[in-house]
Design a protein around this motif. Structure first.
Motif, mmCIF file in Angstrom:
data_model
loop_
_atom_site.group_PDB
_atom_site.id
_atom_site.type_symbol
_atom_site.label_atom_id
_atom_site.label_comp_id
_atom_site.label_asym_id
_atom_site.label_seq_id
_atom_site.Cartn_x
_atom_site.Cartn_y
_atom_site.Cartn_z
ATOM 1 N N THR A 152 1.695 -2.724 -4.207
ATOM 2 C CA THR A 152 2.858 -1.857 -4.056
ATOM 3 C C THR A 152 2.562 -0.756 -3.049
ATOM 4 N N GLN A 153 3.535 -0.483 -2.167
ATOM 5 C CA GLN A 153 3.369 0.589 -1.192
ATOM 6 C C GLN A 153 3.573 1.938 -1.860
ATOM 7 N N SER A 154 2.884 2.939 -1.349
ATOM 8 C CA SER A 154 3.110 4.280 -1.851
ATOM 9 C C SER A 154 4.476 4.751 -1.349
ATOM 10 N N LEU B 56 4.347 6.207 2.210
ATOM 11 C CA LEU B 56 4.212 5.209 3.265
ATOM 12 C C LEU B 56 5.541 4.504 3.513
ATOM 13 N N ALA B 57 6.254 4.193 2.450
ATOM 14 C CA ALA B 57 7.553 3.537 2.587
ATOM 15 C C ALA B 57 8.538 4.430 3.336
ATOM 16 N N GLN C 177 7.580 4.520 7.057
ATOM 17 C CA GLN C 177 7.968 3.283 7.727
ATOM 18 C C GLN C 177 9.480 3.244 7.959
#
Length: 64
Positions: free
Chosen positions: A2-4, A7-8, A11
């Motif tokens: 799972t992305q933090s 970070l999401a 992006q």
């Protein structure tokens, strides 16, 4: 994996153009302003409550 959330978000921001970024910025500023206004409203309400309590306390002391 799972992305933090950070970070999401980064992006997502990288994928935006200038107009979209400006719209997001305006939206966030609006949210912040609402929060500030709510805080100010709460402080004013508490001030008025304190004044009313002081006045009613003085009235009770005079009546005694």
């Amino acid at each position: 994996m799972t992305q933090s959330p950070k970070l999401a978000i980064l992006q997502s921001l990288d994928a935006m153009d200038k107009v979209q970024m400006e719209e997001v910025l305006v939206y966030i500023k609006g949210l912040l302003h609402q929060t500030e206004q709510t805080t100010i409203d709460k402080k004013m309400a508490m001030k008025e409550i304190r004044q009313a309590l002081r006045q009613s306390k003085k009235g009770l002391q005079l009546a005694a």
